[in-house]
Design a protein around this motif. Sequence first.
Motif, mmCIF file in Angstrom:
data_model
loop_
_atom_site.group_PDB
_atom_site.id
_atom_site.type_symbol
_atom_site.label_atom_id
_atom_site.label_comp_id
_atom_site.label_asym_id
_atom_site.label_seq_id
_atom_site.Cartn_x
_atom_site.Cartn_y
_atom_site.Cartn_z
ATOM 1 N N LEU A 101 52.439 36.644 46.581
ATOM 2 C CA LEU A 101 51.885 37.800 47.276
ATOM 3 C C LEU A 101 51.318 38.825 46.300
ATOM 4 O O LEU A 101 50.256 39.400 46.540
ATOM 5 C CB LEU A 101 52.955 38.432 48.167
ATOM 6 C CG LEU A 101 52.501 39.440 49.192
ATOM 7 C CD1 LEU A 101 51.404 38.887 50.099
ATOM 8 C CD2 LEU A 101 53.692 39.904 50.025
ATOM 9 N N GLU A 102 51.981 39.014 45.181
ATOM 10 C CA GLU A 102 51.455 39.907 44.134
ATOM 11 C C GLU A 102 50.085 39.432 43.664
ATOM 12 O O GLU A 102 49.159 40.226 43.500
ATOM 13 C CB GLU A 102 52.406 39.957 42.935
ATOM 14 C CG GLU A 102 53.659 40.739 43.156
ATOM 15 C CD GLU A 102 54.563 40.716 41.929
ATOM 16 O OE1 GLU A 102 54.035 40.620 40.786
ATOM 17 O OE2 GLU A 102 55.790 40.786 42.100
ATOM 18 N N HIS A 103 49.973 38.139 43.415
ATOM 19 C CA HIS A 103 48.692 37.567 42.969
ATOM 20 C C HIS A 103 47.625 37.722 44.043
ATOM 21 O O HIS A 103 46.492 38.093 43.740
ATOM 22 C CB HIS A 103 48.852 36.092 42.604
ATOM 23 C CG HIS A 103 49.630 35.835 41.362
ATOM 24 N ND1 HIS A 103 49.181 36.180 40.104
ATOM 25 C CD2 HIS A 103 50.847 35.271 41.186
ATOM 26 C CE1 HIS A 103 50.065 35.829 39.197
ATOM 27 N NE2 HIS A 103 51.087 35.271 39.832
ATOM 28 N N TYR A 104 47.977 37.419 45.302
ATOM 29 C CA TYR A 104 46.997 37.517 46.387
ATOM 30 C C TYR A 104 46.483 38.947 46.532
ATOM 31 O O TYR A 104 45.286 39.155 46.682
ATOM 32 C CB TYR A 104 47.593 37.049 47.720
ATOM 33 C CG TYR A 104 48.012 35.598 47.728
ATOM 34 C CD1 TYR A 104 47.239 34.609 47.114
ATOM 35 C CD2 TYR A 104 49.182 35.209 48.356
ATOM 36 C CE1 TYR A 104 47.637 33.285 47.119
ATOM 37 C CE2 TYR A 104 49.583 33.879 48.373
ATOM 38 C CZ TYR A 104 48.805 32.926 47.748
ATOM 39 O OH TYR A 104 49.196 31.616 47.763
ATOM 40 N N ARG A 105 47.380 39.893 46.463
ATOM 41 C CA ARG A 105 46.956 41.296 46.600
ATOM 42 C C ARG A 105 46.114 41.735 45.418
ATOM 43 O O ARG A 105 45.116 42.435 45.593
ATOM 44 C CB ARG A 105 48.175 42.181 46.806
ATOM 45 C CG ARG A 105 48.756 41.981 48.204
ATOM 46 C CD ARG A 105 49.893 42.904 48.509
ATOM 47 N NE ARG A 105 50.267 42.791 49.917
ATOM 48 C CZ ARG A 105 51.498 42.916 50.369
ATOM 49 N NH1 ARG A 105 52.490 43.188 49.542
ATOM 50 N NH2 ARG A 105 51.729 42.792 51.669
ATOM 51 N N ALA A 106 46.475 41.317 44.220
ATOM 52 C CA ALA A 106 45.704 41.678 43.023
ATOM 53 C C ALA A 106 44.302 41.076 43.057
ATOM 54 O O ALA A 106 43.343 41.690 42.575
ATOM 55 C CB ALA A 106 46.439 41.226 41.759
ATOM 56 N N LEU A 111 44.523 38.131 53.778
ATOM 57 C CA LEU A 111 45.848 37.893 54.349
ATOM 58 C C LEU A 111 45.856 38.304 55.810
ATOM 59 O O LEU A 111 45.083 39.168 56.217
ATOM 60 C CB LEU A 111 46.911 38.703 53.598
ATOM 61 C CG LEU A 111 47.093 38.399 52.116
ATOM 62 C CD1 LEU A 111 47.972 39.456 51.471
ATOM 63 C CD2 LEU A 111 47.689 37.018 51.924
ATOM 64 N N LYS A 112 46.756 37.707 56.564
ATOM 65 C CA LYS A 112 47.034 38.120 57.941
ATOM 66 C C LYS A 112 48.403 38.769 57.908
ATOM 67 O O LYS A 112 49.382 38.132 57.507
ATOM 68 C CB LYS A 112 47.076 36.914 58.883
ATOM 69 C CG LYS A 112 45.752 36.302 59.185
ATOM 70 C CD LYS A 112 45.959 35.179 60.196
ATOM 71 C CE LYS A 112 44.641 34.593 60.615
ATOM 72 N NZ LYS A 112 44.815 33.516 61.601
ATOM 73 N N GLU A 113 48.468 40.014 58.300
ATOM 74 C CA GLU A 113 49.754 40.706 58.297
ATOM 75 C C GLU A 113 50.702 40.046 59.283
ATOM 76 O O GLU A 113 50.306 39.598 60.355
ATOM 77 C CB GLU A 113 49.579 42.185 58.607
ATOM 78 C CG GLU A 113 48.912 42.956 57.472
ATOM 79 C CD GLU A 113 49.622 42.818 56.126
ATOM 80 O OE1 GLU A 113 50.869 42.875 56.086
ATOM 81 O OE2 GLU A 113 48.925 42.647 55.114
ATOM 82 N N ALA A 114 51.966 40.020 58.917
ATOM 83 C CA ALA A 114 52.986 39.393 59.748
ATOM 84 C C ALA A 114 53.350 40.298 60.912
ATOM 85 O O ALA A 114 53.318 41.524 60.795
ATOM 86 C CB ALA A 114 54.224 39.111 58.906
#
Length: 142
Positions: A101-106, A111-114
């Motif tokens: 998740l850190e990598h995806y956000r960086a 993303l689809k929020e949960a």
Amino acid sequence: MSEESLPDGARPPDDEARPEYADVPREHADELPAYAERVLDVTELIPPGRVMTYGDVAEWLEEGGPRQVGRVMALYGGAVPWWRVVRSDGALLPGHELRALEHYRAEGTPLKEASRAAEGHLPRLDMKRARWDGGGRAQDHT
């Protein structure tokens, strides 16, 4: 899953027990099985902010399948952007969710929020927007 399910020549030596997503420096690539090297090469081609599924990688290589790609990533994927090879349902890799998740956000990966009902309230990858098709087949990809 055992190494028996890897394509011929892609099995690690018997004495090499590796933890999931072990860090194998790429300078030791000559020690990797040929299939593993090809999987890792495709992984390095995936642009930041995009992903390919395990099946996408196998299809791109025209060899193996999702399980074989997953096994390669589990044994050798630590030295490449492993978070860019994902499950087809967009779920984050169990046990590695927060690191991924850190990598995806960086990288700005869609993303689809949960929902509040989702276990752990972790988002999923938005596969429609994040999936990379390989940008066309490279002439010398294998």
